[in-house]
Design a protein around this motif. Sequence first.
Motif, PDB file in Angstrom:
ATOM      1  N   VAL A   1       0.820  -1.211   0.000  1.00  0.00           N
ATOM      2  CA  VAL A   1       0.000   0.000   0.000  1.00  0.00           C
ATOM      3  C   VAL A   1       0.850   1.256   0.000  1.00  0.00           C
ATOM      4  CG1 VAL A   1      -1.771   1.274   1.295  1.00  0.00           C
ATOM      5  CG2 VAL A   1      -1.816  -1.236   1.229  1.00  0.00           C
ATOM      6  N   ALA A   2       1.945   1.224   0.770  1.00  0.00           N
ATOM      7  CA  ALA A   2       2.808   2.404   0.901  1.00  0.00           C
ATOM      8  C   ALA A   2       4.237   1.937   1.148  1.00  0.00           C
ATOM      9  CB  ALA A   2       2.327   3.290   2.054  1.00  0.00           C
ATOM     10  N   PRO A   3       5.236   2.742   0.773  1.00  0.00           N
ATOM     11  CA  PRO A   3       6.635   2.358   1.001  1.00  0.00           C
ATOM     12  C   PRO A   3       7.022   2.497   2.467  1.00  0.00           C
ATOM     13  CG  PRO A   3       6.529   4.538   0.033  1.00  0.00           C
ATOM     14  CD  PRO A   3       5.121   4.016   0.039  1.00  0.00           C
ATOM     15  N   TYR A   4       8.162   1.880   2.818  1.00  0.00           N
ATOM     16  CA  TYR A   4       8.617   1.887   4.205  1.00  0.00           C
ATOM     17  C   TYR A   4       8.765   3.289   4.803  1.00  0.00           C
ATOM     18  CZ  TYR A   4       9.400  -3.079   5.140  1.00  0.00           C
ATOM     19  OH  TYR A   4       9.222  -4.424   5.394  1.00  0.00           O
ATOM     20  N   PRO A   5       9.302   4.279   4.074  1.00  0.00           N
ATOM     21  CA  PRO A   5       9.411   5.604   4.707  1.00  0.00           C
ATOM     22  C   PRO A   5       8.071   6.147   5.183  1.00  0.00           C
ATOM     23  CG  PRO A   5      10.763   5.513   2.729  1.00  0.00           C
ATOM     24  CD  PRO A   5       9.960   4.251   2.757  1.00  0.00           C
ATOM     25  N   VAL A   6       7.039   5.958   4.373  1.00  0.00           N
ATOM     26  CA  VAL A   6       5.708   6.441   4.756  1.00  0.00           C
ATOM     27  C   VAL A   6       5.175   5.655   5.941  1.00  0.00           C
ATOM     28  CG1 VAL A   6       3.313   6.711   3.983  1.00  0.00           C
ATOM     29  CG2 VAL A   6       5.211   7.271   2.428  1.00  0.00           C
ATOM     30  N   LEU A   7       5.331   4.336   5.911  1.00  0.00           N
ATOM     31  CA  LEU A   7       4.828   3.492   7.006  1.00  0.00           C
ATOM     32  C   LEU A   7       5.518   3.833   8.324  1.00  0.00           C
ATOM     33  CD1 LEU A   7       4.671   0.068   5.134  1.00  0.00           C
ATOM     34  CD2 LEU A   7       2.764   1.589   5.679  1.00  0.00           C
ATOM     35  N   LEU A   8       6.810   4.086   8.272  1.00  0.00           N
ATOM     36  CA  LEU A   8       7.542   4.434   9.494  1.00  0.00           C
ATOM     37  C   LEU A   8       7.112   5.802  10.025  1.00  0.00           C
ATOM     38  CD1 LEU A   8      11.027   3.030   8.466  1.00  0.00           C
ATOM     39  CD2 LEU A   8       9.574   2.166  10.316  1.00  0.00           C
ATOM     40  N   LEU A   9       6.772   6.711   9.137  1.00  0.00           N
ATOM     41  CA  LEU A   9       6.254   8.014   9.582  1.00  0.00           C
ATOM     42  C   LEU A   9       4.881   7.849  10.248  1.00  0.00           C
ATOM     43  CD1 LEU A   9       7.272  10.368   6.641  1.00  0.00           C
ATOM     44  CD2 LEU A   9       8.197  10.360   8.977  1.00  0.00           C
ATOM     45  N   VAL A  10       4.052   6.967   9.709  1.00  0.00           N
ATOM     46  CA  VAL A  10       2.758   6.698  10.351  1.00  0.00           C
ATOM     47  C   VAL A  10       2.971   6.111  11.743  1.00  0.00           C
ATOM     48  CG1 VAL A  10       0.666   5.289  10.233  1.00  0.00           C
ATOM     49  CG2 VAL A  10       1.528   6.426   8.165  1.00  0.00           C
TER      50      VAL A  10
END
Length: 400
Positions: A372-381
């Motif tokens: 759904v989303a790349p790791y940078p985005v997931l870690l920011l969430v």
Amino acid sequence: MSAPTTPRPRAWIPVALTMFAIGWGANQFVSLLVAYRRDEGLSAVDVAALVGVYALGLIPALLLLGPVSDARGRSPVLRAAAVVSVAATGVLLLDHLWALYAGRLLAGVASGAAFAAGSAWVRELSGTAWDPTTVPGTGARRAATALSAGFGLGPLVAGLVAQWAPHALTVAYLPHLVLALAVLVPLWRAPETVPRAEAAVPLRQALRVRSVARTRFRRLVVPVAPWVFTAATVSLAVLPGLLVARGGAAADYAVAVNAVVAGLTLGTGVAVQPLARRLAAQDTRPAARLGCAAVLAGLLVAAGYAASPAPWLLLPTALLLGTGYGCCLVAGLLETQRVAAPHELAGLTGVFYALTYLGFAAPLVLAALTAVAPYPVLLLVLAGLAAATLAWTSLDRRTG
């Protein structure tokens, strides 16, 4: 709690050493994840699932065997856990995918049996009846330090062995076998602390841990506990895998890098625990706030690492997430031991550890969500959720 006829200030040491050995066995696998991906062709989802299956064995064991140790005694539970830990490593040595799942599941059962009963046993053997010179909070610190030291040294040693030794995925497990067998004799001599009168409590009654409903547990411990191993597993299981995926010269030493990151993360978790205990001396909230702030900062740096090719960012990430791991562990364990009814000490400790191990699902969830989303985005969430927890521990005043 039964008391000795004469003080025995070192009676806690064999129990703590057993927790150290079981923690070593539980976590030695994580620094080998890169090697399994590289040499055995396991996918990121396979690796994350092997991290998560450990929690499937651990959480039920925590919730059931913590109360059992309150009702039947600490020694039978911890002795069984030590034997199962040896068996788990023996199964991992078979080096088949089914054996990896079975070994990780057994390691989880051993850990669940050990950590609640062992933490309660160390705390009781650190009381003034056994050591008149002890100070409040010493038992929680000793238990957390033993667990964290095993968690840190296990993957560090296993990973460094796997990087350079022949037959890496076999030889890497041998140090734990030696250690786990060595602690058995002193453990069998450790004194029981649950009196026979308490050991007559019916199991059905012991399994009802009413202390869970206490306000300070629900409002202070429950929100913070999952960040203990969310912080650790992101550092240990997620970020080194990104190094392998990128390739390059650094990837050639990914197993050693994984070992160093694991040792640094969990070693930092050990190093900050005396500070966390001092911060939590009167109120555990300052230690919890520091832990959540460190997790937040670590996840922000982790997102930066996931978005950039700079391997050096692994070091500050490991330091920050290790600090968050150690502070959240001490704050949660100390608060748990403060609010637990005396006859529910291991039971409530088991609930606390079960909540912490929800964090072991983080690598699997993140790997699944990359569709759904790349790791940078997931870690920011994830960092946003840590920020919300930090705000909760800072603003909530109804737990005083």
